[in-house]
Design an enzyme around this catalytic site. Structure first.
Site, mmCIF file in Angstrom:
data_model
loop_
_atom_site.group_PDB
_atom_site.id
_atom_site.type_symbol
_atom_site.label_atom_id
_atom_site.label_comp_id
_atom_site.label_asym_id
_atom_site.label_seq_id
_atom_site.Cartn_x
_atom_site.Cartn_y
_atom_site.Cartn_z
ATOM 1 N N ARG A 239 40.347 -18.420 -8.120
ATOM 2 C CA ARG A 239 39.829 -18.002 -9.636
ATOM 3 C C ARG A 239 40.726 -17.257 -10.245
ATOM 4 O O ARG A 239 41.521 -16.257 -9.337
ATOM 5 C CB ARG A 239 38.423 -17.481 -9.694
ATOM 6 C CG ARG A 239 37.228 -18.293 -9.316
ATOM 7 C CD ARG A 239 36.949 -19.203 -10.568
ATOM 8 N NE ARG A 239 35.890 -20.258 -10.150
ATOM 9 C CZ ARG A 239 35.936 -21.394 -9.857
ATOM 10 N NH1 ARG A 239 37.170 -21.967 -9.393
ATOM 11 N NH2 ARG A 239 34.755 -22.152 -9.415
ATOM 12 N N GLU A 268 41.488 -18.665 -18.768
ATOM 13 C CA GLU A 268 41.501 -20.315 -19.090
ATOM 14 C C GLU A 268 40.817 -20.761 -20.573
ATOM 15 O O GLU A 268 39.769 -20.169 -20.537
ATOM 16 C CB GLU A 268 40.754 -20.979 -17.791
ATOM 17 C CG GLU A 268 41.810 -20.718 -16.542
ATOM 18 C CD GLU A 268 40.898 -21.402 -15.427
ATOM 19 O OE1 GLU A 268 40.089 -22.518 -15.564
ATOM 20 O OE2 GLU A 268 41.468 -20.986 -14.256
ATOM 21 N N HIS A 286 43.601 -26.332 -13.632
ATOM 22 C CA HIS A 286 42.277 -26.171 -12.952
ATOM 23 C C HIS A 286 42.047 -27.274 -12.383
ATOM 24 O O HIS A 286 41.105 -27.908 -12.685
ATOM 25 C CB HIS A 286 41.452 -25.361 -13.730
ATOM 26 C CG HIS A 286 40.232 -24.673 -12.844
ATOM 27 N ND1 HIS A 286 39.513 -23.819 -13.176
ATOM 28 C CD2 HIS A 286 39.887 -24.998 -11.747
ATOM 29 C CE1 HIS A 286 38.732 -23.527 -12.086
ATOM 30 N NE2 HIS A 286 38.750 -24.339 -11.354
HETATM 31 P P1 NAP Z 1 33.986 -20.089 1.391
HETATM 32 O O1 NAP Z 1 33.816 -20.945 2.188
HETATM 33 O O2 NAP Z 1 32.699 -19.113 0.932
HETATM 34 O O3 NAP Z 1 35.073 -19.015 1.791
HETATM 35 C C1 NAP Z 1 35.574 -17.697 0.873
HETATM 36 C C2 NAP Z 1 35.861 -16.879 2.083
HETATM 37 O O4 NAP Z 1 36.253 -15.716 1.300
HETATM 38 C C3 NAP Z 1 34.697 -16.523 2.828
HETATM 39 O O5 NAP Z 1 35.328 -16.274 4.216
HETATM 40 C C4 NAP Z 1 34.411 -15.170 2.517
HETATM 41 O O6 NAP Z 1 33.762 -14.183 3.606
HETATM 42 C C5 NAP Z 1 35.637 -14.781 1.997
HETATM 43 N N1 NAP Z 1 35.569 -13.400 1.234
HETATM 44 C C6 NAP Z 1 34.433 -12.980 0.398
HETATM 45 N N2 NAP Z 1 34.827 -11.932 -0.148
HETATM 46 C C7 NAP Z 1 35.818 -11.417 0.108
HETATM 47 C C8 NAP Z 1 36.705 -10.370 -0.125
HETATM 48 N N3 NAP Z 1 36.293 -9.445 -0.748
HETATM 49 N N4 NAP Z 1 37.802 -10.084 0.783
HETATM 50 C C9 NAP Z 1 38.244 -11.095 1.719
HETATM 51 N N5 NAP Z 1 37.572 -12.339 1.861
HETATM 52 C C10 NAP Z 1 36.377 -12.650 1.104
HETATM 53 O O7 NAP Z 1 34.245 -20.764 -0.183
HETATM 54 P P2 NAP Z 1 35.015 -22.022 -0.308
HETATM 55 O O8 NAP Z 1 34.322 -23.145 -0.462
HETATM 56 O O9 NAP Z 1 36.066 -22.030 0.588
HETATM 57 O O10 NAP Z 1 35.896 -21.713 -1.917
HETATM 58 C C11 NAP Z 1 36.475 -20.492 -2.327
HETATM 59 C C12 NAP Z 1 36.660 -20.434 -3.768
HETATM 60 O O11 NAP Z 1 37.647 -21.248 -4.115
HETATM 61 C C13 NAP Z 1 35.284 -20.724 -4.492
HETATM 62 O O12 NAP Z 1 34.531 -19.625 -4.511
HETATM 63 C C14 NAP Z 1 35.787 -20.889 -5.738
HETATM 64 O O13 NAP Z 1 35.943 -19.979 -6.791
HETATM 65 C C15 NAP Z 1 37.613 -21.557 -5.482
HETATM 66 N N6 NAP Z 1 37.643 -22.963 -5.781
HETATM 67 C C16 NAP Z 1 38.535 -23.363 -6.534
HETATM 68 C C17 NAP Z 1 38.689 -24.527 -6.930
HETATM 69 C C18 NAP Z 1 39.579 -25.038 -8.028
HETATM 70 O O14 NAP Z 1 39.567 -25.966 -8.755
HETATM 71 N N7 NAP Z 1 40.828 -24.436 -7.902
HETATM 72 C C19 NAP Z 1 37.960 -25.681 -6.276
HETATM 73 C C20 NAP Z 1 37.119 -25.288 -5.406
HETATM 74 C C21 NAP Z 1 37.112 -24.015 -5.019
HETATM 75 P P3 NAP Z 1 31.930 -14.287 3.639
HETATM 76 O O15 NAP Z 1 31.727 -15.711 3.904
HETATM 77 O O16 NAP Z 1 31.828 -13.211 4.602
HETATM 78 O O17 NAP Z 1 31.568 -14.218 2.305
#
Ligand code: NAP
Length: 326
Positions: A239, A268, A286
Protein backbone atom coordinates in the site's frame (compact mmCIF):
# COMPACT_ATOMS: atom_id res chain seq x y z
CA UNK A 1 -40.14 -13.63 0.44
CA UNK A 2 -38.37 -10.49 -0.77
CA UNK A 3 -34.72 -10.96 -1.52
CA UNK A 4 -32.20 -9.14 0.68
CA UNK A 5 -30.70 -6.04 -0.92
CA UNK A 6 -27.03 -5.68 -1.76
CA UNK A 7 -25.09 -2.69 -3.07
CA UNK A 8 -22.19 -3.36 -5.45
CA UNK A 9 -20.06 -0.25 -5.79
CA UNK A 10 -18.41 -1.10 -9.11
CA UNK A 11 -19.31 -3.19 -12.17
CA UNK A 12 -18.81 -6.92 -11.63
CA UNK A 13 -17.86 -9.99 -13.60
CA UNK A 14 -20.93 -11.63 -15.07
CA UNK A 15 -20.65 -15.02 -13.31
CA UNK A 16 -20.32 -13.75 -9.72
CA UNK A 17 -22.97 -11.13 -10.44
CA UNK A 18 -25.45 -13.80 -11.58
CA UNK A 19 -24.73 -15.88 -8.47
CA UNK A 20 -25.41 -12.89 -6.29
CA UNK A 21 -28.54 -11.94 -8.20
CA UNK A 22 -30.00 -15.43 -7.62
CA UNK A 23 -30.17 -14.70 -3.90
CA UNK A 24 -30.20 -10.92 -3.62
CA UNK A 25 -31.65 -7.81 -5.18
CA UNK A 26 -28.53 -6.12 -6.47
CA UNK A 27 -28.01 -2.39 -6.93
CA UNK A 28 -25.00 -2.08 -9.20
CA UNK A 29 -22.94 0.97 -10.07
CA UNK A 30 -22.66 0.56 -13.84
CA UNK A 31 -20.68 3.74 -14.36
CA UNK A 32 -17.00 3.46 -15.12
CA UNK A 33 -16.01 5.41 -12.00
CA UNK A 34 -15.95 4.94 -8.25
CA UNK A 35 -19.02 5.96 -6.28
CA UNK A 36 -18.47 9.00 -4.08
CA UNK A 37 -18.83 8.67 -0.31
CA UNK A 38 -22.11 10.59 -0.54
CA UNK A 39 -23.45 8.24 -3.22
CA UNK A 40 -22.51 5.16 -1.19
CA UNK A 41 -24.08 6.62 1.96
CA UNK A 42 -27.27 7.50 0.07
CA UNK A 43 -27.48 3.97 -1.39
CA UNK A 44 -26.78 2.03 1.83
CA UNK A 45 -30.05 2.37 3.78
CA UNK A 46 -32.08 -0.82 3.33
CA UNK A 47 -29.08 -2.84 2.07
CA UNK A 48 -28.00 -5.92 4.03
CA UNK A 49 -24.71 -6.11 2.23
CA UNK A 50 -22.22 -4.06 0.30
CA UNK A 51 -19.61 -5.44 -2.07
CA UNK A 52 -16.97 -2.73 -1.85
CA UNK A 53 -13.74 -2.08 -3.71
CA UNK A 54 -10.48 -1.61 -1.79
CA UNK A 55 -10.57 2.05 -2.79
CA UNK A 56 -14.01 2.70 -1.24
CA UNK A 57 -13.67 4.37 2.16
CA UNK A 58 -15.75 2.20 4.49
CA UNK A 59 -15.27 4.44 7.51
CA UNK A 60 -17.48 4.75 10.59
CA UNK A 61 -19.66 7.42 8.98
CA UNK A 62 -20.30 5.36 5.84
CA UNK A 63 -20.93 2.13 7.75
CA UNK A 64 -23.22 4.03 10.12
CA UNK A 65 -25.40 4.99 7.13
CA UNK A 66 -26.16 1.30 6.57
CA UNK A 67 -28.78 0.77 9.22
CA UNK A 68 -29.55 -2.74 7.94
CA UNK A 69 -26.00 -3.60 6.96
CA UNK A 70 -24.84 -7.09 7.95
CA UNK A 71 -21.74 -7.41 5.76
CA UNK A 72 -19.16 -5.30 4.04
CA UNK A 73 -17.41 -7.64 1.60
CA UNK A 74 -14.20 -6.08 0.32
CA UNK A 75 -13.13 -7.01 -3.19
CA UNK A 76 -9.47 -6.95 -2.05
CA UNK A 77 -7.23 -8.71 0.43
CA UNK A 78 -6.08 -5.41 1.97
CA UNK A 79 -8.76 -3.94 4.20
CA UNK A 80 -7.22 -0.68 5.39
CA UNK A 81 -10.21 1.08 3.76
CA UNK A 82 -12.56 -0.52 6.32
CA UNK A 83 -12.84 0.85 9.85
CA UNK A 84 -12.83 -2.60 11.42
CA UNK A 85 -13.49 -1.26 14.91
CA UNK A 86 -16.62 0.55 13.70
CA UNK A 87 -17.79 -2.51 11.76
CA UNK A 88 -17.37 -4.64 14.88
CA UNK A 89 -19.17 -2.11 17.07
CA UNK A 90 -22.04 -2.02 14.56
CA UNK A 91 -22.02 -5.85 14.33
CA UNK A 92 -21.29 -5.72 10.61
CA UNK A 93 -19.22 -8.62 9.28
CA UNK A 94 -16.15 -7.45 7.36
CA UNK A 95 -14.49 -9.79 4.84
CA UNK A 96 -11.63 -9.71 2.32
CA UNK A 97 -10.38 -11.93 -0.53
CA UNK A 98 -7.16 -13.65 0.58
CA UNK A 99 -5.22 -16.34 -1.34
CA UNK A 100 -6.83 -15.98 -4.77
CA UNK A 101 -4.64 -12.99 -5.67
CA UNK A 102 -1.41 -14.12 -4.02
CA UNK A 103 0.42 -15.48 -7.07
CA UNK A 104 -0.84 -12.79 -9.42
CA UNK A 105 0.38 -10.04 -7.09
CA UNK A 106 3.69 -11.85 -6.61
CA UNK A 107 4.07 -12.05 -10.42
CA UNK A 108 3.53 -8.29 -10.71
CA UNK A 109 6.02 -7.71 -7.91
CA UNK A 110 8.58 -9.71 -9.81
CA UNK A 111 7.78 -7.78 -12.97
CA UNK A 112 8.68 -4.62 -11.02
CA UNK A 113 11.91 -6.21 -9.76
CA UNK A 114 12.93 -7.22 -13.29
CA UNK A 115 11.58 -4.03 -14.83
CA UNK A 116 13.41 -1.59 -12.61
CA UNK A 117 16.74 -3.45 -12.48
CA UNK A 118 16.86 -4.14 -16.24
CA UNK A 119 15.42 -0.70 -17.10
CA UNK A 120 12.61 -2.21 -19.18
CA UNK A 121 10.22 0.77 -19.13
CA UNK A 122 13.05 3.24 -19.77
CA UNK A 123 14.45 1.11 -22.60
CA UNK A 124 10.98 0.81 -24.15
CA UNK A 125 10.61 4.61 -24.05
CA UNK A 126 14.08 4.92 -25.63
CA UNK A 127 13.23 2.64 -28.57
CA UNK A 128 9.84 4.27 -29.14
CA UNK A 129 11.46 7.72 -29.15
CA UNK A 130 13.66 6.62 -32.08
CA UNK A 131 16.83 7.16 -30.03
CA UNK A 132 18.35 3.74 -30.73
CA UNK A 133 21.26 4.00 -33.12
CA UNK A 134 22.73 0.52 -32.69
CA UNK A 135 24.25 -1.91 -30.19
CA UNK A 136 26.49 -0.12 -27.73
CA UNK A 137 28.51 -1.73 -24.92
CA UNK A 138 27.28 0.85 -22.41
CA UNK A 139 23.64 1.05 -23.49
CA UNK A 140 21.01 0.65 -20.73
CA UNK A 141 23.32 -1.05 -18.25
CA UNK A 142 21.27 -2.31 -15.32
CA UNK A 143 21.67 -4.48 -12.25
CA UNK A 144 21.58 -8.27 -12.07
CA UNK A 145 18.75 -10.03 -10.29
CA UNK A 146 20.07 -13.59 -10.06
CA UNK A 147 22.44 -14.34 -7.17
CA UNK A 148 21.44 -11.09 -5.41
CA UNK A 149 19.86 -10.65 -1.98
CA UNK A 150 16.09 -10.17 -1.89
CA UNK A 151 14.79 -8.60 1.32
CA UNK A 152 11.11 -9.38 1.88
CA UNK A 153 9.34 -7.19 4.43
CA UNK A 154 6.14 -8.96 5.50
CA UNK A 155 6.54 -12.67 4.81
CA UNK A 156 2.84 -13.48 4.57
CA UNK A 157 1.02 -15.00 1.62
CA UNK A 158 2.31 -12.60 -1.05
CA UNK A 159 5.74 -12.05 0.53
CA UNK A 160 6.30 -15.83 0.61
CA UNK A 161 5.20 -16.17 -3.03
CA UNK A 162 7.69 -13.45 -4.01
CA UNK A 163 10.39 -15.23 -2.00
CA UNK A 164 9.71 -18.46 -3.92
CA UNK A 165 10.06 -16.61 -7.22
CA UNK A 166 13.34 -15.12 -5.97
CA UNK A 167 14.63 -18.60 -5.17
CA UNK A 168 13.89 -19.56 -8.78
CA UNK A 169 16.31 -16.78 -9.72
CA UNK A 170 18.88 -18.18 -7.30
CA UNK A 171 18.49 -15.18 -5.02
CA UNK A 172 19.40 -15.27 -1.34
CA UNK A 173 16.18 -14.58 0.58
CA UNK A 174 16.18 -12.58 3.80
CA UNK A 175 13.01 -11.44 5.51
CA UNK A 176 11.59 -9.29 8.27
CA UNK A 177 8.13 -9.78 9.76
CA UNK A 178 6.53 -9.10 13.12
CA UNK A 179 6.30 -12.84 13.50
CA UNK A 180 9.46 -14.89 13.05
CA UNK A 181 9.09 -18.38 11.58
CA UNK A 182 10.17 -21.46 13.43
CA UNK A 183 13.93 -21.90 12.80
CA UNK A 184 13.28 -25.36 11.31
CA UNK A 185 10.84 -23.84 8.80
CA UNK A 186 13.35 -21.09 7.99
CA UNK A 187 15.99 -23.71 7.33
CA UNK A 188 13.70 -25.91 5.22
CA UNK A 189 12.68 -22.97 3.04
CA UNK A 190 16.11 -21.32 2.99
CA UNK A 191 14.86 -18.10 4.53
CA UNK A 192 16.90 -15.96 6.92
CA UNK A 193 15.34 -13.54 9.37
CA UNK A 194 16.93 -10.14 9.97
CA UNK A 195 15.78 -7.16 12.02
CA UNK A 196 14.44 -4.45 9.70
CA UNK A 197 17.50 -2.19 9.80
CA UNK A 198 19.88 -5.07 9.06
CA UNK A 199 17.68 -6.30 6.21
CA UNK A 200 17.76 -2.83 4.68
CA UNK A 201 21.56 -2.71 4.90
CA UNK A 202 22.19 -6.05 3.20
CA UNK A 203 19.46 -6.32 0.54
CA UNK A 204 19.90 -5.62 -3.16
CA UNK A 205 16.11 -5.54 -3.56
CA UNK A 206 13.74 -4.57 -0.74
CA UNK A 207 10.16 -5.61 -1.42
CA UNK A 208 7.21 -4.60 0.77
CA UNK A 209 4.30 -6.94 1.54
CA UNK A 210 2.93 -5.74 4.88
CA UNK A 211 -0.67 -4.62 5.33
CA UNK A 212 -1.25 -0.89 5.85
CA UNK A 213 -1.79 -0.38 9.58
CA UNK A 214 -0.90 2.46 11.98
CA UNK A 215 2.38 0.55 12.64
CA UNK A 216 3.34 0.16 8.98
CA UNK A 217 2.45 3.71 7.83
CA UNK A 218 5.77 5.21 6.69
CA UNK A 219 7.59 2.05 7.75
CA UNK A 220 10.07 3.11 5.04
CA UNK A 221 11.08 6.74 5.48
CA UNK A 222 14.24 8.83 5.09
CA UNK A 223 16.14 6.97 7.79
CA UNK A 224 15.32 3.52 6.41
CA UNK A 225 16.11 4.55 2.82
CA UNK A 226 19.40 5.94 4.11
CA UNK A 227 20.34 2.47 5.37
CA UNK A 228 19.88 0.85 1.95
CA UNK A 229 22.76 0.21 -0.45
CA UNK A 230 23.27 2.84 -3.15
CA UNK A 231 22.87 0.02 -5.68
CA UNK A 232 19.64 -1.34 -4.15
CA UNK A 233 16.08 -1.06 -5.42
CA UNK A 234 12.86 -0.53 -3.46
CA UNK A 235 9.73 -2.35 -4.64
CA UNK A 236 6.29 -1.54 -3.29
CA UNK A 237 3.20 -3.54 -4.24
CA UNK A 238 1.65 -3.35 -0.76
CA UNK A 239 0.00 0.00 0.00
CA UNK A 240 1.32 3.45 -0.88
CA UNK A 241 1.48 4.96 2.62
CA UNK A 242 3.86 2.19 3.79
CA UNK A 243 6.51 4.36 2.09
CA UNK A 244 7.06 8.06 2.78
CA UNK A 245 6.85 9.11 -0.87
CA UNK A 246 8.57 12.48 -0.29
CA UNK A 247 11.49 10.75 1.41
CA UNK A 248 11.64 8.27 -1.48
CA UNK A 249 11.86 11.11 -4.00
CA UNK A 250 14.70 12.65 -1.98
CA UNK A 251 16.54 9.31 -1.72
CA UNK A 252 16.24 8.70 -5.46
CA UNK A 253 17.30 12.25 -6.27
CA UNK A 254 20.33 12.05 -3.97
CA UNK A 255 21.34 8.66 -5.38
CA UNK A 256 20.90 6.97 -2.00
CA UNK A 257 19.22 4.04 -3.77
CA UNK A 258 19.38 2.89 -7.40
CA UNK A 259 15.70 2.86 -8.26
CA UNK A 260 12.13 2.05 -7.29
CA UNK A 261 9.35 -0.09 -8.71
CA UNK A 262 5.97 1.08 -7.48
CA UNK A 263 2.47 -0.31 -7.96
CA UNK A 264 0.98 1.79 -5.16
CA UNK A 265 1.21 5.44 -4.12
CA UNK A 266 0.48 7.53 -1.08
CA UNK A 267 -2.37 9.56 -2.57
CA UNK A 268 -3.66 7.42 -5.44
CA UNK A 269 -4.34 8.24 -8.20
CA UNK A 270 -1.97 11.16 -7.64
CA UNK A 271 1.72 10.44 -8.05
CA UNK A 272 4.37 12.75 -6.61
CA UNK A 273 5.34 14.67 -9.80
CA UNK A 274 9.11 14.23 -9.35
CA UNK A 275 8.68 10.44 -9.60
CA UNK A 276 7.25 10.89 -13.09
CA UNK A 277 10.41 12.69 -14.22
CA UNK A 278 12.83 10.03 -13.00
CA UNK A 279 14.10 7.36 -15.37
CA UNK A 280 15.02 4.96 -12.55
CA UNK A 281 11.44 4.44 -11.42
CA UNK A 282 8.91 1.98 -12.84
CA UNK A 283 5.42 3.19 -12.02
CA UNK A 284 2.26 1.17 -12.59
CA UNK A 285 -1.31 2.04 -11.55
CA UNK A 286 -2.15 -0.40 -8.72
CA UNK A 287 -2.48 -3.44 -11.00
CA UNK A 288 -1.09 -6.06 -8.59
CA UNK A 289 -4.11 -8.37 -8.88
CA UNK A 290 -5.21 -7.21 -12.33
CA UNK A 291 -5.57 -10.38 -14.38
CA UNK A 292 -8.83 -11.70 -15.72
CA UNK A 293 -8.67 -14.97 -13.78
CA UNK A 294 -7.75 -13.34 -10.50
CA UNK A 295 -10.18 -10.45 -10.62
CA UNK A 296 -13.03 -12.90 -11.29
CA UNK A 297 -11.84 -15.19 -8.50
CA UNK A 298 -11.66 -12.25 -6.07
CA UNK A 299 -15.19 -11.21 -6.92
CA UNK A 300 -16.46 -14.77 -6.55
CA UNK A 301 -14.82 -14.87 -3.15
CA UNK A 302 -16.45 -11.58 -2.11
CA UNK A 303 -19.84 -12.79 -3.40
CA UNK A 304 -19.47 -16.07 -1.49
CA UNK A 305 -18.95 -14.11 1.70
CA UNK A 306 -22.21 -12.23 1.12
CA UNK A 307 -24.06 -15.44 0.20
CA UNK A 308 -22.86 -17.03 3.45
CA UNK A 309 -24.37 -14.18 5.47
CA UNK A 310 -27.61 -14.48 3.50
CA UNK A 311 -27.68 -18.19 4.47
CA UNK A 312 -27.16 -17.21 8.10
CA UNK A 313 -23.59 -18.54 8.18
CA UNK A 314 -20.32 -16.99 9.26
CA UNK A 315 -18.62 -15.78 6.06
CA UNK A 316 -15.45 -17.77 5.29
CA UNK A 317 -13.18 -14.72 5.10
CA UNK A 318 -14.42 -13.02 8.25
CA UNK A 319 -12.05 -10.36 9.61
CA UNK A 320 -13.99 -9.62 12.81
CA UNK A 321 -15.25 -13.03 14.05
CA UNK A 322 -15.88 -11.52 17.47
CA UNK A 323 -19.22 -10.16 16.23
CA UNK A 324 -20.53 -13.72 16.27
CA UNK A 325 -19.48 -14.36 19.86
CA UNK A 326 -21.77 -13.72 22.75
P1 NAP B 1 -0.69 -11.44 4.77
O1 NAP B 1 -0.65 -12.87 4.36
O2 NAP B 1 -1.49 -11.03 5.96
O3 NAP B 1 0.82 -10.93 4.91
C1 NAP B 1 1.21 -9.77 5.57
C2 NAP B 1 2.41 -10.11 6.44
O4 NAP B 1 2.90 -8.90 7.02
C3 NAP B 1 2.05 -11.06 7.58
O5 NAP B 1 3.06 -12.04 7.74
C4 NAP B 1 1.97 -10.12 8.76
O6 NAP B 1 2.20 -10.76 9.99
C5 NAP B 1 3.07 -9.14 8.41
N1 NAP B 1 2.98 -7.89 9.18
C6 NAP B 1 1.88 -7.28 9.66
N2 NAP B 1 2.23 -6.15 10.30
C7 NAP B 1 3.57 -6.06 10.22
C8 NAP B 1 4.52 -5.13 10.72
N3 NAP B 1 4.14 -4.07 11.44
N4 NAP B 1 5.82 -5.35 10.48
C9 NAP B 1 6.22 -6.45 9.79
N5 NAP B 1 5.38 -7.37 9.31
C10 NAP B 1 4.06 -7.17 9.51
O7 NAP B 1 -1.27 -10.55 3.56
P2 NAP B 1 -1.05 -10.78 1.99
O8 NAP B 1 -2.21 -11.51 1.43
O9 NAP B 1 0.33 -11.28 1.75
O10 NAP B 1 -1.17 -9.25 1.50
C11 NAP B 1 -0.26 -8.27 1.98
C12 NAP B 1 -0.71 -6.88 1.57
O11 NAP B 1 -0.48 -6.71 0.18
C13 NAP B 1 -2.22 -6.62 1.75
O12 NAP B 1 -2.53 -6.20 3.06
C14 NAP B 1 -2.50 -5.55 0.73
O13 NAP B 1 -2.47 -4.27 1.31
C15 NAP B 1 -1.36 -5.68 -0.28
N6 NAP B 1 -1.85 -6.09 -1.61
C16 NAP B 1 -1.65 -5.25 -2.65
C17 NAP B 1 -2.08 -5.62 -3.92
C18 NAP B 1 -1.85 -4.72 -5.09
O14 NAP B 1 -2.68 -4.69 -5.98
N7 NAP B 1 -0.75 -4.02 -5.15
C19 NAP B 1 -2.73 -6.85 -4.13
C20 NAP B 1 -2.90 -7.69 -3.02
C21 NAP B 1 -2.47 -7.30 -1.76
P3 NAP B 1 0.90 -11.32 10.83
O15 NAP B 1 0.30 -12.39 9.99
O16 NAP B 1 1.50 -11.80 12.10
O17 NAP B 1 -0.03 -10.15 10.99
Amino acid sequence: MAKPKVLVTRELYERPLRLLQEKAEVTLNRENRSMTIEEIMAALPGKMGVLAMGSDPMNAKVLGAGKDLKIVANNAVGFNNIDLEAATRLKIAATNTPDVLTDTTADLTFALILGVARRIAEADRFVRAGKWTGWTPSLMIGGDIHDKTLGVIGLGRIGSAVARRGQGFNMRIVYYDIRRLDPAVEQNHQLRFFPLRDLLRISDFVTLHVPLTPETRHLIGAEELGLMKKTAYLINASRGPVVDERALVEALRAGKIAGAGLDVFEAEPQVTPELLQMENTVLVPHIGSATDETREAMTLRAVNNILAVIRGQVPPDILNPEIYRG
